[in-house]
Design a protein around this motif. Sequence first.
Motif, mmCIF file in Angstrom:
data_model
loop_
_atom_site.group_PDB
_atom_site.id
_atom_site.type_symbol
_atom_site.label_atom_id
_atom_site.label_comp_id
_atom_site.label_asym_id
_atom_site.label_seq_id
_atom_site.Cartn_x
_atom_site.Cartn_y
_atom_site.Cartn_z
ATOM 1 N N GLY A 1 35.590 55.205 54.309
ATOM 2 C CA GLY A 1 37.130 55.064 54.038
ATOM 3 C C GLY A 1 37.308 53.522 54.092
ATOM 4 O O GLY A 1 38.688 53.155 54.308
ATOM 5 N N LYS A 2 36.488 52.671 53.759
ATOM 6 C CA LYS A 2 36.957 51.125 53.605
ATOM 7 C C LYS A 2 37.914 50.893 52.398
ATOM 8 O O LYS A 2 37.553 51.370 51.277
ATOM 9 C CB LYS A 2 35.582 50.405 53.438
ATOM 10 N N SER A 3 38.621 50.149 52.434
ATOM 11 C CA SER A 3 39.667 49.622 51.471
ATOM 12 C C SER A 3 38.926 48.636 50.493
ATOM 13 O O SER A 3 38.169 48.107 50.808
ATOM 14 C CB SER A 3 40.884 48.806 51.962
ATOM 15 N N LEU A 4 39.198 48.761 49.377
ATOM 16 C CA LEU A 4 38.650 48.143 48.151
ATOM 17 C C LEU A 4 39.462 46.857 47.805
ATOM 18 O O LEU A 4 39.079 45.885 46.982
ATOM 19 C CB LEU A 4 38.429 48.703 46.828
ATOM 20 N N THR A 5 40.728 46.690 48.566
ATOM 21 C CA THR A 5 41.697 45.847 48.115
ATOM 22 C C THR A 5 41.182 44.310 48.418
ATOM 23 O O THR A 5 41.315 43.405 47.467
ATOM 24 C CB THR A 5 42.931 45.856 48.955
ATOM 25 N N THR A 6 40.482 43.817 49.602
ATOM 26 C CA THR A 6 40.087 42.619 49.865
ATOM 27 C C THR A 6 39.060 42.071 48.795
ATOM 28 O O THR A 6 39.053 40.903 48.489
ATOM 29 C CB THR A 6 39.455 42.601 51.202
ATOM 30 N N PRO A 7 37.819 43.229 48.707
ATOM 31 C CA PRO A 7 37.068 42.545 47.835
ATOM 32 C C PRO A 7 37.587 42.207 46.322
ATOM 33 O O PRO A 7 36.881 41.253 45.477
ATOM 34 C CB PRO A 7 35.835 43.692 47.780
ATOM 35 N N ILE A 8 38.477 43.334 45.744
ATOM 36 C CA ILE A 8 38.841 43.280 44.537
ATOM 37 C C ILE A 8 39.727 41.881 44.397
ATOM 38 O O ILE A 8 39.533 41.045 43.288
ATOM 39 C CB ILE A 8 39.704 44.299 44.086
ATOM 40 N N THR A 9 40.742 41.658 45.373
ATOM 41 C CA THR A 9 41.261 40.310 45.414
ATOM 42 C C THR A 9 40.558 39.082 45.605
ATOM 43 O O THR A 9 40.756 38.063 44.836
ATOM 44 C CB THR A 9 42.280 40.448 46.810
ATOM 45 N N LEU A 10 39.394 39.159 46.244
ATOM 46 C CA LEU A 10 38.488 37.655 46.082
ATOM 47 C C LEU A 10 37.930 37.632 45.052
ATOM 48 O O LEU A 10 37.636 36.607 44.530
ATOM 49 C CB LEU A 10 37.394 38.083 47.180
ATOM 50 N N MET A 11 37.293 38.747 44.254
ATOM 51 C CA MET A 11 36.993 38.692 43.032
ATOM 52 C C MET A 11 37.805 38.019 42.025
ATOM 53 O O MET A 11 37.536 37.310 40.960
ATOM 54 C CB MET A 11 36.363 40.158 42.481
ATOM 55 N N ASN A 12 39.023 38.673 41.928
ATOM 56 C CA ASN A 12 39.860 38.178 41.168
ATOM 57 C C ASN A 12 40.394 36.527 41.321
ATOM 58 O O ASN A 12 40.461 35.867 40.405
ATOM 59 C CB ASN A 12 41.517 38.739 41.333
ATOM 60 N N PHE B 1 29.470 30.037 25.922
ATOM 61 C CA PHE B 1 30.997 29.842 26.263
ATOM 62 C C PHE B 1 31.486 31.362 26.051
ATOM 63 O O PHE B 1 32.481 31.863 26.819
ATOM 64 C CB PHE B 1 31.800 28.879 25.610
ATOM 65 N N SER B 2 31.392 31.868 24.637
ATOM 66 C CA SER B 2 31.927 33.190 24.272
ATOM 67 C C SER B 2 31.452 34.166 24.958
ATOM 68 O O SER B 2 32.359 35.146 25.443
ATOM 69 C CB SER B 2 31.634 33.341 22.840
ATOM 70 N N VAL B 3 30.139 34.318 25.558
ATOM 71 C CA VAL B 3 29.824 35.264 26.349
ATOM 72 C C VAL B 3 30.309 35.343 27.548
ATOM 73 O O VAL B 3 30.769 36.059 28.307
ATOM 74 C CB VAL B 3 28.011 35.379 26.328
ATOM 75 N N TRP B 4 30.390 34.120 28.367
ATOM 76 C CA TRP B 4 30.753 33.637 29.585
ATOM 77 C C TRP B 4 32.508 34.315 29.582
ATOM 78 O O TRP B 4 32.843 35.308 30.607
ATOM 79 C CB TRP B 4 30.789 32.392 29.848
ATOM 80 N N VAL B 5 33.285 33.892 28.868
ATOM 81 C CA VAL B 5 34.636 34.381 28.828
ATOM 82 C C VAL B 5 34.775 35.405 28.657
ATOM 83 O O VAL B 5 35.514 36.296 29.245
ATOM 84 C CB VAL B 5 35.303 33.212 27.924
ATOM 85 N N GLY B 6 34.216 36.280 27.259
ATOM 86 C CA GLY B 6 34.273 37.481 27.106
ATOM 87 C C GLY B 6 33.986 38.333 28.371
ATOM 88 O O GLY B 6 34.652 39.552 28.486
ATOM 89 N N SER B 7 32.946 38.178 28.972
ATOM 90 C CA SER B 7 32.485 38.897 30.192
ATOM 91 C C SER B 7 33.468 38.824 31.215
ATOM 92 O O SER B 7 33.576 39.833 31.971
ATOM 93 C CB SER B 7 31.069 38.741 30.583
ATOM 94 N N PHE B 8 34.117 37.796 31.496
ATOM 95 C CA PHE B 8 35.058 37.574 32.378
ATOM 96 C C PHE B 8 36.340 38.290 32.194
ATOM 97 O O PHE B 8 36.742 39.100 33.289
ATOM 98 C CB PHE B 8 35.493 36.221 32.761
ATOM 99 N N ILE B 9 36.774 38.429 31.055
ATOM 100 C CA ILE B 9 38.002 39.134 30.536
ATOM 101 C C ILE B 9 37.879 40.658 30.841
ATOM 102 O O ILE B 9 38.464 41.450 31.349
ATOM 103 C CB ILE B 9 38.194 38.770 29.066
ATOM 104 N N ALA B 10 36.529 41.092 30.178
ATOM 105 C CA ALA B 10 36.022 42.635 30.531
ATOM 106 C C ALA B 10 35.945 42.899 32.037
ATOM 107 O O ALA B 10 36.445 44.023 32.459
ATOM 108 C CB ALA B 10 34.814 42.698 29.820
ATOM 109 N N MET B 11 35.307 42.064 32.657
ATOM 110 C CA MET B 11 35.318 42.221 34.263
ATOM 111 C C MET B 11 36.634 42.389 34.886
ATOM 112 O O MET B 11 36.964 43.057 35.651
ATOM 113 C CB MET B 11 34.457 41.001 34.985
ATOM 114 N N MET B 12 37.472 41.437 34.474
ATOM 115 C CA MET B 12 39.071 41.692 35.161
ATOM 116 C C MET B 12 39.565 42.921 34.788
ATOM 117 O O MET B 12 40.214 43.282 35.635
ATOM 118 C CB MET B 12 39.768 40.409 34.800
ATOM 119 N N ILE B 13 39.368 43.648 33.562
ATOM 120 C CA ILE B 13 39.804 44.615 33.099
ATOM 121 C C ILE B 13 39.475 45.690 34.178
ATOM 122 O O ILE B 13 40.038 46.658 34.415
ATOM 123 C CB ILE B 13 39.830 44.837 31.601
#
Length: 144
Positions: free
Chosen positions: A114-125, A13-25
Amino acid sequence: MKHTALFIHLLGFSVWVGSFIAMMICLIYIRKSGSNTEMIQMLNRLQTRLTIIGNSGALLMLISGLILYSLTKTYTLPIYLTAAIGGGTCVFSIWAITFQSNRLSERIKSTSAGKSLTTPITLMNVSSWVVLIGIAVVVGIATR
């Protein structure tokens, strides 16, 4: 056996949540870094590694959760809900976050087109928030 499984469950649980927080940053900084391709590439490699670490934590939780569930002597509604929602959240996390992370990495590698990163980042979030909400629901049920 039960205490070892509980320790592994909490460690996962600690590893999972910690990695999610770091990934979102990382995702926040990938979105903000604009045209600095070196920084985006470095953050992309970091978020890819964090995805692997987070999935390892989710897999640890899934396996130890199944062990804890099998060791339970009384099955009540909160235990059923915790097992069902928690297991579903782990499986969704492993599938969705890996898929979105790979999609984002491919898009970053082809940013020269020239592809935008907005859509993949939004889907990841969105996927990350769904997982974090699932975690919050399970923790709320388990600590009730």
